[in-house]
Design an enzyme around this catalytic site. Structure first.
Site, PDB file in Angstrom:
ATOM      1  N   GLU A 286       4.979   6.089  -2.865  1.00  0.00           N
ATOM      2  CA  GLU A 286       6.061   5.190  -2.427  1.00  0.00           C
ATOM      3  C   GLU A 286       7.381   5.717  -2.943  1.00  0.00           C
ATOM      4  O   GLU A 286       7.482   6.144  -4.097  1.00  0.00           O
ATOM      5  CB  GLU A 286       5.898   3.774  -2.997  1.00  0.00           C
ATOM      6  CG  GLU A 286       4.982   2.883  -2.233  1.00  0.00           C
ATOM      7  CD  GLU A 286       4.921   1.469  -2.832  1.00  0.00           C
ATOM      8  OE1 GLU A 286       5.976   0.914  -3.196  1.00  0.00           O
ATOM      9  OE2 GLU A 286       3.804   0.936  -2.944  1.00  0.00           O
TER      10      GLU A 286
ATOM     11  N   GLU B  58      -0.051  -0.242  -8.610  1.00  0.00           N
ATOM     12  CA  GLU B  58       0.834  -0.464  -9.751  1.00  0.00           C
ATOM     13  C   GLU B  58       0.298  -1.402 -10.835  1.00  0.00           C
ATOM     14  O   GLU B  58       0.839  -2.481 -11.060  1.00  0.00           O
ATOM     15  CB  GLU B  58       2.194  -0.978  -9.265  1.00  0.00           C
ATOM     16  CG  GLU B  58       2.908   0.006  -8.378  1.00  0.00           C
ATOM     17  CD  GLU B  58       4.337  -0.422  -8.034  1.00  0.00           C
ATOM     18  OE1 GLU B  58       4.742  -1.519  -8.439  1.00  0.00           O
ATOM     19  OE2 GLU B  58       5.034   0.347  -7.371  1.00  0.00           O
TER      20      GLU B  58
HETATM   21  C1  BGC Z   1       5.548  -2.191  -4.316  1.00  0.00           C
HETATM   22  C2  BGC Z   1       5.896  -2.593  -2.894  1.00  0.00           C
HETATM   23  C3  BGC Z   1       7.311  -3.130  -2.855  1.00  0.00           C
HETATM   24  C4  BGC Z   1       8.252  -2.055  -3.309  1.00  0.00           C
HETATM   25  C5  BGC Z   1       9.715  -2.449  -3.282  1.00  0.00           C
HETATM   26  C6  BGC Z   1       6.638  -1.379  -4.970  1.00  0.00           C
HETATM   27  O1  BGC Z   1       6.603  -1.518  -6.322  1.00  0.00           O
HETATM   28  O2  BGC Z   1       4.326  -1.510  -4.344  1.00  0.00           O
HETATM   29  O3  BGC Z   1       4.968  -3.517  -2.455  1.00  0.00           O
HETATM   30  O4  BGC Z   1       7.681  -3.629  -1.613  1.00  0.00           O
HETATM   31  O5  BGC Z   1       7.943  -1.733  -4.649  1.00  0.00           O
HETATM   32  O6  BGC Z   1       9.966  -3.498  -4.157  1.00  0.00           O
END
Ligand code: BGC
Length: 399
Positions: A311, A157
């Site tokens: 994610e 990110e």
């Molecule tokens: C990040 C994670 C984080 C998740 C929830 C993402 O932007 O890569 O490390 O835990 O968001 O906040």
């Protein structure tokens, strides 16, 4: 049940974590000391995944996963400038072999927000030599481990400074390490991210021609608050460009795939005011908006690259929302695939509860399919874990 939604053959089903959030015992990076401004505390022992990874991988296998995303902790590997710790490289070799043994593909992030102390003390990512340092670290990992790594994520990110994320909280509001409040510095770091990624991409390909290298980008789906207002529409246009496209645009030739992290939906009111209806929210107050992933994927189709959702997850301690959250996001992802978007994998965040960054962070938010008892370190899958696992096993689900 009327219809079965099947995903493409070889679709990757995965779970994601990052080193600092789960491993424990990371004492040599910029997040390891208490940060007064965010009132946060260091992750300490976290889930002790560093020692319990075999047990955790058994769970991953039992949950029918074909892939796992995790990060290598730079501060463990390079303890002082130019000093590389063989023992820690061996540790990650064992981790990668443990995945191979279980026939689980590895997706390895090289930098997931923690910077070695020695570099932090020299200005961190704003230092003009940071790019060379990162490239040298990448080279060491490629030399040692490239034969065991299936997918590479150079940076997690690298989001522009004015949107919530590493650069905004670390260099504009000053809540996260390195606690700066300097927009010029933030853009300098951004530029270094672009350079670091391009160089790392080349280095990795020098070692492994067929390597699959990319980044993960925090992409949000934004729309105008008043659909017809030209000013709102212009705000959305700019926001989308900066947030979702800029980094990909600047590095287009250096991305073998697009790694997309999806958590947010926003409605924008001119100039950049966020106005959400927030009908269903997570424990962190984040709006849940599954159809956003569909619109976003359709937008990203223009890059004509394979897309992996690297994610997507929800803070939900009681596991009341997670099952529907997964089903609905996958429903909309499937629709995008049906309409021609080349999505090749989905990684749920996260394998287990873990340390959450920043002000609202610590161990309060529960993102895990597996619940962690931080006192005993006991792992206990939540009901949604078995739900997700069935989807992965069947490569689809019925609606
Ligand atoms: C990040 C994670 C984080 C998740 C929830 C993402 O932007 O890569 O490390 O835990 O968001 O906040």
């Amino acid at each position: 049940m009327n219809e079965i939604l099947k995903f493409p053959e070889d679709f990757l089903w995965g779970l994601a974590t990052s080193a600092y959030q789960v491993e424990g015992g990371i004492e040599n990076c910029d997040w390891s000391t208490p940060y007064p401004k965010n009132g946060g505390r260091p992750a300490g022992r976290a889930c002790d995944h560093y020692n319990l990874y075999e047990e955790d991988f058994d769970w991953i296998k039992k949950l029918n996963q074909s892939a796992f995303r995790f990060s290598i902790e730079w501060s463990r590997i390079e303890t002082e400038e130019g000093e590389f710790d063989k023992k820690e490289i061996e540790h990650y070799r064992k981790v990668l072999l443990a995945l191979k043994k279980r026939n689980i593909k590895s997706v390895v992030t090289l930098w997931h927000w923690t910077t070695p102390l020695w570099l932090a003390e020299r200005g961190g990512w704003a230092n003009k030599r940071a790019v060379d340092y990162f490239v040298r670290y990448t080279k060491v990992i490629a030399e040692e481990l490239s034969n065991l790594i299936d997918f590479w994520v150079t940076l997690n990110e690298p989001t522009v400074p004015f949107i919530p994320g590493y650069l905004r909280f670390g260099y504009v509001t000053g809540h996260w390490p390195p606690q700066k409040r300097n927009i010029f510095l933030a853009w300098k770091v951004y530029r270094n991210f672009v350079r670091a990624h391009k160089k790392a991409y080349q280095i990795i390909h020098d070692f492994e021609k067929r390597a699959k290298v990319g980044i993960t980008l925090d992409c949000a789906y934004v729309e105008p608050y008043y659909k017809k207002s030209p000013m709102n529409r212009i705000s959305v246009f700019i926001w989308r460009y900066l947030h979702n496209y800029l980094f990909f645009d600047l590095t287009k030739k250096y991305q073998d795939y697009l790694g997309v992290n999806y958590y947010f939906h926003n409605r924008l009111k001119f100039p950049f005011l966020l106005r959400n209806e927030n009908k269903v929210v997570s424990d962190l107050g984040w709006e849940i908006y599954p159809e956003g992933i569909y619109y976003l994927l359709k937008e990203l189709k223009k890059y004509q690259k394979p897309i992996y959702i690297t994610e997507n997850g929800v803070a939900d301690a009681e596991d009341k929302l997670r099952k529907n959250f997964i089903r609905d996001h996958l429903f909309w992802t499937h629709k995008a695939i049906k309409e021609g978007v080349d999505v090749r994998g989905y990684f749920h965040w996260s394998l287990m509860d873990n340390y959450e960054w920043g002000r609202m962070g610590g161990f309060g938010p529960r993102f895990g399919l597996i619940e962690i008892d931080y006192k005993t370190l006991e792992r206990k899958p939540r009901p949604s874990a078995f739900y997700y696992s069935e989807i992965c096993k069947n490569n689809g689900f019925g609606i």
